[in-house]
Design a protein around this motif. Structure first.
Motif, mmCIF file in Angstrom:
data_model
loop_
_atom_site.group_PDB
_atom_site.id
_atom_site.type_symbol
_atom_site.label_atom_id
_atom_site.label_comp_id
_atom_site.label_asym_id
_atom_site.label_seq_id
_atom_site.Cartn_x
_atom_site.Cartn_y
_atom_site.Cartn_z
ATOM 1 N N UNK A 402 0.881 -1.263 0.005
ATOM 2 C CA UNK A 402 -0.113 0.040 0.062
ATOM 3 C C UNK A 402 0.712 1.222 0.073
ATOM 4 N N UNK A 403 2.277 1.080 0.138
ATOM 5 C CA UNK A 403 3.055 2.195 -0.049
ATOM 6 C C UNK A 403 2.710 3.333 0.914
ATOM 7 N N UNK A 404 2.378 2.830 2.106
ATOM 8 C CA UNK A 404 2.069 3.741 3.180
ATOM 9 C C UNK A 404 3.450 4.889 3.473
ATOM 10 N N UNK A 405 3.204 5.915 3.692
ATOM 11 C CA UNK A 405 4.166 6.791 3.916
ATOM 12 C C UNK A 405 5.010 6.750 5.129
ATOM 13 N N UNK A 406 6.046 6.887 4.872
ATOM 14 C CA UNK A 406 7.129 6.838 6.330
ATOM 15 C C UNK A 406 6.553 7.865 7.331
ATOM 16 N N UNK A 407 5.965 8.898 7.048
ATOM 17 C CA UNK A 407 5.341 9.776 8.015
ATOM 18 C C UNK A 407 4.280 9.075 8.861
ATOM 19 N N UNK A 408 3.387 8.280 8.130
ATOM 20 C CA UNK A 408 2.323 7.670 8.770
ATOM 21 C C UNK A 408 2.841 6.698 9.539
ATOM 22 N N UNK A 409 3.637 5.797 9.221
ATOM 23 C CA UNK A 409 4.255 4.468 9.982
ATOM 24 C C UNK A 409 5.188 5.051 11.047
ATOM 25 N N UNK A 410 5.718 6.297 11.190
ATOM 26 C CA UNK A 410 6.374 6.687 12.085
ATOM 27 C C UNK A 410 5.533 7.569 13.269
ATOM 28 N N UNK A 411 4.314 7.725 12.857
ATOM 29 C CA UNK A 411 3.379 8.478 13.763
ATOM 30 C C UNK A 411 3.013 7.813 14.862
ATOM 31 N N UNK A 412 2.971 8.384 16.132
ATOM 32 C CA UNK A 412 2.435 7.846 17.494
ATOM 33 C C UNK A 412 1.141 7.442 16.980
ATOM 34 N N UNK A 413 0.400 6.272 17.369
ATOM 35 C CA UNK A 413 -0.980 5.855 17.052
ATOM 36 C C UNK A 413 -1.860 6.578 18.129
ATOM 37 N N UNK A 414 -2.909 7.047 17.963
ATOM 38 C CA UNK A 414 -3.890 7.591 18.984
ATOM 39 C C UNK A 414 -4.916 6.509 19.218
ATOM 40 N N UNK A 415 -4.536 5.389 18.838
ATOM 41 C CA UNK A 415 -5.568 4.283 19.264
ATOM 42 C C UNK A 415 -4.987 3.668 20.773
ATOM 43 N N UNK A 416 -5.749 3.015 21.410
ATOM 44 C CA UNK A 416 -5.288 2.272 22.668
ATOM 45 C C UNK A 416 -5.161 1.011 22.369
ATOM 46 N N UNK A 417 -4.206 0.111 22.925
ATOM 47 C CA UNK A 417 -3.754 -1.028 23.086
ATOM 48 C C UNK A 417 -5.133 -1.872 23.653
ATOM 49 N N UNK A 418 -4.691 -3.253 23.478
ATOM 50 C CA UNK A 418 -5.773 -4.210 23.983
ATOM 51 C C UNK A 418 -5.766 -4.011 25.574
ATOM 52 N N UNK A 419 -6.928 -4.271 26.040
ATOM 53 C CA UNK A 419 -7.100 -4.298 27.557
ATOM 54 C C UNK A 419 -6.366 -3.246 28.231
ATOM 55 N N UNK A 420 -6.440 -2.128 27.784
ATOM 56 C CA UNK A 420 -5.491 -1.035 28.423
ATOM 57 C C UNK A 420 -6.140 -0.951 29.863
ATOM 58 N N UNK A 421 -7.302 -1.125 30.074
ATOM 59 C CA UNK A 421 -7.738 -0.658 31.438
ATOM 60 C C UNK A 421 -7.800 -1.917 32.603
ATOM 61 N N UNK A 422 -7.366 -2.995 32.353
ATOM 62 C CA UNK A 422 -7.421 -4.148 33.301
ATOM 63 C C UNK A 422 -7.022 -5.416 32.681
ATOM 64 N N UNK A 423 -6.340 -6.305 33.557
ATOM 65 C CA UNK A 423 -5.720 -7.455 33.068
ATOM 66 C C UNK A 423 -6.812 -8.442 32.800
ATOM 67 N N UNK A 424 -6.453 -9.422 32.017
ATOM 68 C CA UNK A 424 -7.157 -10.457 31.397
ATOM 69 C C UNK A 424 -7.427 -11.691 32.602
ATOM 70 N N UNK A 425 -7.706 -11.135 33.673
ATOM 71 C CA UNK A 425 -7.571 -12.193 34.810
ATOM 72 C C UNK A 425 -8.853 -13.340 34.682
ATOM 73 N N UNK A 426 -9.780 -12.790 33.984
ATOM 74 C CA UNK A 426 -11.153 -13.586 33.742
ATOM 75 C C UNK A 426 -10.697 -14.914 33.206
ATOM 76 N N UNK A 427 -9.854 -14.836 32.398
ATOM 77 C CA UNK A 427 -9.313 -16.220 31.659
ATOM 78 C C UNK A 427 -9.062 -17.189 32.565
ATOM 79 N N UNK A 428 -8.309 -16.953 33.693
ATOM 80 C CA UNK A 428 -8.150 -17.936 34.980
ATOM 81 C C UNK A 428 -9.124 -18.139 35.874
ATOM 82 N N UNK A 429 -9.922 -16.831 36.221
ATOM 83 C CA UNK A 429 -10.854 -16.986 37.184
ATOM 84 C C UNK A 429 -12.227 -17.406 36.782
#
Length: 817
Positions: A402-429
């Motif tokens: 897609x020939x994405x520009x270096x500027x876009x690839x090097x930008x900080x993303x505004x999206x939050x990562x997975x499970x940013x607000x709590x651990x995935x403890x429900x998988x073990x509990x």
């Protein structure tokens, strides 16, 4: 070409990757580069291996869907192991680029499932080649076949599809008995041919120098691929869903001594993990969906817990698209939903990378970021399992697609990562047990979307909701906790969100439990006998059946209101709730122009009457028209203006709307809302070729353009019946509406707020359709809301409370089947 990238790897290691000459050349930290290197600092973004889709019909059932380009299945005979997908792939199909934009770099293209033995599949890289050659797209192009095993991939199917397809023709198989007999008959033929070949070879090895055999090597082109399977040179991909069908095929595999590489769909297989694991000689992979279910009997026992059940049983599980049953572009979304329903992060990602690669016999080349592997790498704008995660760039064989520009690839993303607000403890509990109560106090609420004009936030103070016997006693900051607190259940939302009940504009919700079974469905509308009169109009309410599994599933996801029209595939007027399909085929009104003419005549003729058409023309109830084409929408805009000139007030609503963004200004000017079905449309129809699929292909999507032009927007459930499959694609997916809305917000680059997105599936639909519901998040009203234990647009967030939806009890910790 050499590319040097600083990335976060799947193992959460900060480091560098060098892509060189189409392969992964080096992995590590602070790797040295040279002057030839293109250096891209992607600011610790996530990268994954290219995604592997091990079940697709792309490029043999092209977009747009046309009968002339649909080569999915040779459905003239149930036994066609000799046909090859390779002979029907279209290397210039526009699907390729769209699918690749979702990070899919490799696909196994398979024949359809009408035939017991459907033919031979073909694995391709999802990138065009300069030669425009199908062979050059193949995974085995340019490999040294003397040093590397070259696999073949066969497709077979059992169960409903073959018997449903050939049964009406009074042709075997009409039953599963006939299916099993045909399998055994043709495997016996292949086994006999294999034995003759072995005997010939054994005899040839015993010949002296001057001797020769009196016959040629035994061959039969119709059985050649089956013999390859019996010799272990082909991998069998088996479409099979019911437990007893799976057991039958395992039984046949043992009888004729062949292995099953993968059982596809397998939506009841979680019930027989011991049979799958212990009886066959090989370790079968289950290639399944995360949450598709319900439109036919063999899908009805599906469980959202199945992927985790397979992993716990040490059965490899892959997730696939079955494109275009689901859009392969969003294969990562399948994994994200599996993660939501309990599959851990590692196995969720492996299900779309390393597991399908191994099932295809290609795990030495693809599915991992490892030295010497194909340079198939995806750079994501956020964690690939987060809602709405989108590739910024996709490298296939080291080539950026897609020939994405270096500027876009090097930008900080505004999206939050997975499970940013709590651990995935429900998988073990152990998860909380589902239960009900009549009265509850909700505390520690993070945000309440009261309506389109009011939002309450914890930033203003501690906000609570008190519900007594199904009625909201208090909502807001100053709620006084009752003295008889023991009669209430206290529910801590831990900063979670509360929304009004979600509204589903759905094709069959409440009218069908199993859409392809007439006894479990309300059936389809027959074209009305007198098209201008109203006496024959069908009312959906007459066929509503309460308490079914589909309604329960939607309810548990917070869908508290459904808008359903009578099921139709042939009628222009489908009935009340006045859903009109101008793109549908009709026995009586075959052309689009004829359909619009019929609508126009019906409205004008009945303008002064008290029947349903007169009420529509005067604006007492809305007219919902299912249409995608910009030109057909333009004609409907003219229709509204014409009715207005007659003194009417047509409340026209566009449903579908794949190309609506192209005339957004006119829609806004004439106050015509759009219900997008689906919210992420594809160019699967000729009348929907101008959709905007979003980054990295297009900067914007259609819904964003509609929003920018102040068109009132709703999001509905997909209504489209897919060409060679007659069932409704969105049937059973009402529970995913919250994610459809969240996807739009997360990918709009701040244009569409979370509140706006909530409106797309709640208050906007209430206004568009004219529901005039008296319920709401106000004191004294019936409690009608859904509460989450976090932000509902985070894929890890769960529904905590469902209140209302026609029930007096409050459901706590609902659990999807």
């Amino acid at each position: 070409m050499r590319i040097y990238e600083q990335v976060t790897l799947g193992e959460k290691i900060l480091g560098d990757v060098i892509l060189k000459n189409g392969l992964i050349h080096a992995i590590g930290q602070n790797l040295s580069d040279d002057e030839e290197a293109i250096v891209i600092d992607v600011k610790k973004k996530y990268i994954t291996p290219g995604l592997v889709d091990m079940h697709s019909h792309a490029v043999i059932s092209s977009w747009p869907s046309l009968s002339s380009t649909d080569d999915t299945v040779e459905d003239t005979h149930p036994i066609t192991p000799y046909v090859r997908v390779q002979d029907a792939i279209k290397p210039n199909d526009p699907e390729i680029r769209i699918i690749a934009s979702g990070g899919i770099t490799t696909s196994l293209v398979l024949p359809g499932s009408f035939n017991l033995m459907g033919g031979e599949g073909f694995v391709i890289k999802m990138r065009p080649v300069d030669t425009v050659s199908v062979d050059d797209m193949g995974i085995n192009a340019n490999i040294d076949k003397e040093k590397e095993k070259v696999w073949r991939w066969l497709k077979m199917a059992c169960g409903e599809n073959p018997k449903r397809h050939y049964g009406p023709r009074k042709q075997i198989p009409t039953t599963r008995l006939g299916e099993a007999w045909l399998f055994r008959k043709y495997f016996a033929k292949a086994q006999s041919l294999k034995q003759k070949q072995d005997d010939w070879c054994n005899a040839a090895t015993k010949l002296s120098n001057n001797e020769q055999l009196n016959s040629y090597f035994p061959e039969d082109l119709e059985l050649e691929s089956l013999v390859a399977l019996l010799r272990g040179d082909a991998k069998l991909n088996l479409h099979c869903l019911e437990t007893f069908d799976i057991e039958t095929m395992i039984r046949i595999s043992l009888e004729f001594n062949f292995t099953i590489a993968a059982i596809h769909h397998a939506l009841s297989a979680h019930m027989i993990t011991d049979i799958i694991k212990k009886r066959p000689k090989n370790n079968i992979t289950i290639a399944t969906f995360s949450d598709i279910w319900g439109h036919k009997k063999e899908l009805f026992q599906a469980s959202t817990k199945a992927p985790k059940i397979f992993v716990d049983a040490q059965i490899p599980v892959a997730l696939k698209s079955d494109h275009a049953i689901t859009n392969a572009q969003h294969l990562a979304y399948e994994a994200a939903k599996a993660y939501h329903y309990g599959l851990d992060e590692h196995h969720s990602l492996a299900a779309i990378t390393s597991v399908p690669a191994k099932a295809l016999g290609l795990d030495h080349r693809i599915g991992q970021i490892s030295l010497g592997y194909d340079a198939d790498v995806v750079v994501w704008d956020s964690h690939p399992l987060s809602l709405g995660a989108t590739p910024l760039e996709v490298y296939i064989d080291g080539i950026p697609q897609f020939n994405t520009s270096l500027r876009i690839l090097s930008n900080e993303t505004s999206k939050k990562s997975l499970s940013n607000n709590k651990p995935k403890s429900e998988f073990t509990e152990k998860p909380a047990k589902s239960r009900t109560t009549s009265s509850a106090i909700l505390k520690n609420i993070g945000k309440i979307y009261v309506d389109k004009n009011h939002t309450l936030s914890s930033e203003e103070g501690n906000i609570n909701i008190i519900v007594k016997d199904g009625i909201i006693e208090c909502i807001g900051i100053n709620c006084i906790i009752p003295s008889n607190i023991s009669s209430y259940e206290i529910i801590d939302l831990e900063g979670g969100y509360v929304l009004p009940g979600i509204i589903a504009v759905s094709p069959a919700l409440g009218l069908a439990e199993i859409e392809l079974e007439s006894s479990a469905s309300d059936g389809q509308v027959v074209p009305i006998s007198s098209p201008y009169d109203s006496e024959d109009i069908i009312y959906a309410i007459d066929g509503i059946k309460l308490g079914g599994k589909h309604l329960e599933s939607a309810y548990k996801a917070g869908v508290l209101t459904a808008v359903t029209a009578p099921i139709s595939s042939k009628s222009v007027f489908t009935g009340i709730s006045m859903a009109f399909k101008t793109g549908a085929r009709s026995n009586h009104i075959p052309t689009v122009s004829g359909q619009i003419s019929l609508i126009r005549k019906s409205l004008i003729k009945n303008f002064a009457q008290q029947n349903i058409f007169g009420r529509v023309a005067r604006g007492d109830i809305p007219l919902i028209v299912y249409v995608d084409s910009k030109d057909e929408i333009a004609s409907l805009i003219k229709l509204k203006i014409l009715v207005k000139n007659f003194g009417g007030n047509l409340k026209l609503v566009i449903s579908g709307g794949a190309e609506a963004h192209m005339i957004a200004i006119e829609l806004a000017k004439n106050e015509i809302p759009v219900i997008l079905n689906p919210s992420r449309p594809t160019p699967r129809l000729w009348t929907a070729q101008h959709v905007l699929t979003g980054p990295p292909i297009t900067n914007k999507t259609g819904i964003e353009i509609l929003y920018e032009n102040n068109v009132k927007i709703g999001i509905g459930v997909d209504l489209f019946s897919l060409g060679f499959n007659s069932y409704l694609l969105g049937f059973g997916s009402e529970r995913n509406l919250i994610w459809d809305a969240g996807w739009v917000s997360r990918n709009s680059k701040g244009l569409i707020s979370q509140k706006d997105a909530v409106g797309f599936i709640t208050w906007n639909l209430e206004e568009i359709i004219g529901l005039n519901m008296s319920n709401g998040l106000l004191k004294g009203n019936i409690a009608d809301f859904v509460a989450y234990n976090g932000n509902p647009f985070d894929i890890s967030t769960k529904v905590k409370i469902v209140a209302g939806g026609g029930r007096s009890d409050i459901l706590i910790d609902p659990e999807q089947d």
